[in-house]
Design an enzyme around this catalytic site. Structure first.
Site, short mmCIF file in Angstrom:
data_model
loop_
_atom_site.label_atom_id
_atom_site.label_comp_id
_atom_site.label_asym_id
_atom_site.label_seq_id
_atom_site.Cartn_x
_atom_site.Cartn_y
_atom_site.Cartn_z
CD1 TRP A 102 -2.51 -2.39 1.43
CD2 TRP A 102 -3.18 -1.03 0.08
NE1 TRP A 102 -3.21 -2.60 0.76
CE2 TRP A 102 -3.91 -2.15 -0.12
CE3 TRP A 102 -2.83 0.08 -1.28
CZ2 TRP A 102 -5.00 -2.64 -0.66
CZ3 TRP A 102 -4.79 -0.37 -2.07
CH2 TRP A 102 -5.11 -1.46 -1.82
CG ASP A 172 -3.20 3.65 3.80
OD1 ASP A 172 -5.37 3.51 4.60
OD2 ASP A 172 -3.23 3.67 2.48
CE LYS A 196 -8.93 -2.78 3.55
NZ LYS A 196 -7.84 -1.61 2.70
C1 LIG Z 1 -7.10 -1.33 1.92
C2 LIG Z 1 -6.92 -0.82 1.93
C3 LIG Z 1 -6.52 0.65 0.51
C4 LIG Z 1 -7.71 0.29 -0.59
O1 LIG Z 1 -8.71 1.40 -0.58
P1 LIG Z 1 -9.62 1.55 -1.12
O2 LIG Z 1 -10.87 2.05 -0.39
O3 LIG Z 1 -9.76 -0.20 -1.57
O4 LIG Z 1 -8.72 2.33 -2.39
C5 LIG Z 1 -5.60 1.32 1.30
N1 LIG Z 1 -4.28 1.62 1.79
C6 LIG Z 1 -4.38 0.51 2.83
C7 LIG Z 1 -3.47 0.96 4.05
C8 LIG Z 1 -5.63 -0.60 2.62
O5 LIG Z 1 -5.63 -2.06 3.66
#
Ligand SMILES: *Cc1c(COP(=O)(O)O)cnc(C)c1O
Length: 365
Positions: A102, A172, A196
């Site tokens: 990511w 993030d 999540k």
């Molecule tokens: C799942 C995830 C993403 C992607 O998220 P989207 O909402 O599908 O764009 C980005 N960063 C992390 C750490 C993730 O777990």
């Protein structure tokens, strides 16, 4: 009808109590004669739902008053672009810490807008750890420092918050938000895709310090400016109303469970017992350095010593499924298994997984 223990990395399990409440309110929310899905986002019913959700999130995360909470669309992935567009100002460089898949995606997008300096990089260790805090190479000319506190695919989590001085720290938190208390004041921006630990996919939460809602770079589309959404209370256009409502129910559920301290206590217990089961066997293996292990995503591989089963992983997955333990297949880039055990995964789910793993090892180890 039996709900299974779903170890999906995302979209992931939601608390059963939340889904039941949504079911009970599906046709008629609170005597309004409407489903939440059918409400105007500007009507008083939905506005009350939206305000309550924000207030509850502020309460559980203890978000200071000088931060805005935005309820956006476009996923965490859109933030990879919105961050440089809005934070660069007249600077030309930003720091990124590269700890996995990511962060790599965030870095690739960042490079479309500025010079990226890697303040830390664990690619040579195959993303099985986090950089030491005193080894970070921070650049005081950076517009911001971006990192991924929890790498969902590698199962790697920072055990510290980088101290970036006056340079805003951007995180993030998609796969770790709400898993434990966090000092929001250490961050410039915290963002997370909902699927999540917050609610259904389609909602993205951005917590942003007021002074960072500044002038975006020239040519930034209206929908990509934080100021657009901050000024309109996330209702410049139609927000993802139903997802916002479900997120609100999840926030209420977290409050009932003792807030983030309550979540942390259960999450720590769940993770510790699963790691203990893995480390206590020489059949299962987790490659992540002990101090960098995620509470939320736990990858593990099986050691196929006897080769009775040419494809032991498939056997594990199909037997697990028969025991009501689903979506354990690891990410294709890592292989093996991955158990994602977010807030909504009950402790009994982890207990059931551990006991299944022990039986499977007896029969095939
Ligand atoms: C799942 C995830 C993403 C992607 O998220 P989207 O909402 O599908 O764009 C980005 N960063 C992390 C750490 C993730 O777990």
């Amino acid at each position: 009808m039996a709900r299974k223990f779903n170890f999906s990395a995302g979209p992931a399990m939601l608390p059963t109590a939340v889904i039941e409440r949504a079911r009970d309110e599906m046709l008629d929310w609170n005597g309004s004669g409407m489903s939440v899905m059918e409400m105007s986002h500007r009507g008083k019913e939905f506005v009350s739902i939206a305000e309550k959700a924000e207030a509850d999130l502020r309460d559980i995360m203890a978000i200071p008053d000088n931060y805005k909470v935005l309820f956006l669309q476009g996923g965490a992935s859109s933030q990879f672009a919105m961050i440089p567009m809005n934070l660069l100002g007249n600077k030309t460089q930003a720091d990124y810490i590269n700890t996995g898949m990511w962060s790599k995606k965030a870095i690739a997008e960042g490079k479309n807008f500025c010079d990226v300096n890697l303040a830390g990089d664990t690619s040579s260790e195959h993303f099985t750890t986090v950089p030491d805090e005193d080894a970070l190479m921070l650049n005081t000319e950076a517009a911001y420092v971006h990192y991924t506190p929890n790498e969902t695919i590698g199962g790697v989590e920072f055990n510290y918050i980088p101290d970036t001085g006056d340079v805003p720290l951007v995180a993030d938190m998609s796969s770790t938000i709400l898993s434990r208390p966090v000092d929001v004041s250490r961050f410039g921006i915290i963002y997370a895709g909902a699927q999540k630990n917050i609610g259904p996919s389609g909602l993205t939460i951005v917590i942003i310090r007021d002074d960072l809602i500044g002038e975006p770079i020239e040519g930034t589309p209206t929908m990509f400016k934080y100021s657009t959404h901050a000024e309109a209370g996330s209702m410049y256009n139609t927000p993802p109303t139903y997802n916002w409502y479900i997120a609100g129910l999840v926030f209420e559920w977290i409050k009932e469970k003792g807030g983030l301290e309550g979540m942390a206590e259960i999450n720590r217990r769940k993770a510790e017992k699963l790691y203990a089961a893995i480390d206590g066997s020489d059949f299962y293996h987790n490659p992540v350095a002990t101090h960098a292990r995620s509470w939320m995503n736990i990858p593990f591989t099986l050691v196929n010593r006897h080769h009775h089963h040419p494809d032991l992983d498939s056997k594990f997955l199909s037997d697990a499924k028969e025991h009501g333990l689903i979506t354990l297949k690891g990410h294709r880039s890592v292989g093996g298994m991955r158990a994602s055990i977010y807030n909504a995964m009950p402790e009994e789910g982890v207990d059931a997984l551990i006991s299944f793993m022990q039986d499977f090892e007896k029969n095939h180890g």
